[in-house]
Enzyme design. Structure first.
Site, PDB file in Angstrom:
ATOM      1  CG  ASP A  10     -17.090  -8.466  -6.487  1.00  0.00           C
ATOM      2  OD1 ASP A  10     -15.955  -7.970  -6.383  1.00  0.00           O
ATOM      3  OD2 ASP A  10     -17.363  -9.636  -6.147  1.00  0.00           O
ATOM      4  CG  ASP A  12     -12.094 -12.485  -7.444  1.00  0.00           C
ATOM      5  OD1 ASP A  12     -11.958 -13.299  -8.369  1.00  0.00           O
ATOM      6  OD2 ASP A  12     -11.238 -11.648  -7.144  1.00  0.00           O
TER       7      ASP A  12
END
Length: 256
Positions: A10, A12
């Site tokens: 991932d 953010d």
């Protein structure tokens, strides 16, 4: 512990927060690169293109090429192509969404559309939402790039695309097909892009409700890092625990 052959990571809250890189993100990716372990950055953020995300990461000193990135915009455009090639799309979003739709051969239109697709749009207006509602009411397929109700930034948690999508859902009484994490659509596409299977791939993320549940639903092992949306204080009450957790990414470096 058997080393994983590939990583889905991932962005953010895991690699950066807003425009600030998170501690040890660079070292984490550097070690993967040094071990020649394939990795794919998987983000629910639909606003940027692959090239823009790669440039942002490179600016932070985190190794990335455009082909190391899969966004919900790209996954949505591929999904639409599977349903109706060359679809007429009413799109709410930013560069990443429009770029992905055009690259898949879809047409951007203002009415009589086959599909309404909404992604993050920081210039959202009442007229855009109204047009989307009218097209959905007229029978257009309703897609949303992701259901994130918040996004982590350097200022804190701000409204995400799921919050924007809810306006159309409430107004039309119709729920969208969500493309991004924790849905299986984008996880299948990520594994296909990496060319690895679920058993040999580790998903790394900070948000339990999107990243970690995406891995759990896909039958993958997961590594949760407490640098973003989900705090450690929530861990004891999680209904299904991640395979592993760390406070920061440096704690995982010996296992790569």
């Amino acid at each position: 512990m058997t080393p994983y052959q590939a990583y889905v990571i991932d962005l953010d809250g895991t690699m950066y927060r807003g425009d600030e890189p998170l501690p040890f993100a660079r070292a984490f990716v550097d070690k993967l690169a040094a071990k020649h372990i394939p990795y794919l950055f998987l983000t629910n953020n639909s606003s940027r293109t692959q090239e823009q995300i790669a440039a942002k990461l490179e600016h932070m000193g985190i190794r990335c090429r455009p082909e190391n990135v899969l966004t919900t915009s790209i996954a949505a455009a591929i999904f639409i192509n599977q349903q109706k090639p060359g679809a007429r799309c009413y799109a709410i979003g930013e560069d990443g969404l429009f770029d992905a739709l055009k690259k898949e051969g879809h047409r951007i239109a203002g009415d009589h559309c086959d599909v309404v697709v909404i992604g993050m749009d920081r210039d959202l207006t009442y007229e855009k939402l109204s047009r989307a509602c009218l097209e959905v009411q007229n029978g257009a397929l309703f897609l949303s790039t992701n259901g994130d109700v918040t996004i982590p930034t350097e200022r804190g948690l701000e409204p995400g695309n799921g919050a924007l999508t809810s306006v159309i859902s409430v107004s039309t009484g119709k729920d969208p097909i969500f493309i991004g994490k924790p849905e299986s659509l984008i996880m299948d596409q990520a594994l296909k892009q990496l060319g690895t299977d679920k058993a040999s791939t580790l998903l790394v993320g900070d948000n339990y409700d999107t990243d970690i549940l995406a891995g759990i639903h896909a039958g993958m092992d997961t590594l949760m890092v407490f640098t973003g949306v989900t705090p450690y204080e929530r861990y004891p009450s999680l209904p299904e625990k991640p395979t592993y957790y760390v406070n920061q990414l440096n704690e995982w470096l010996p296992h790569i």
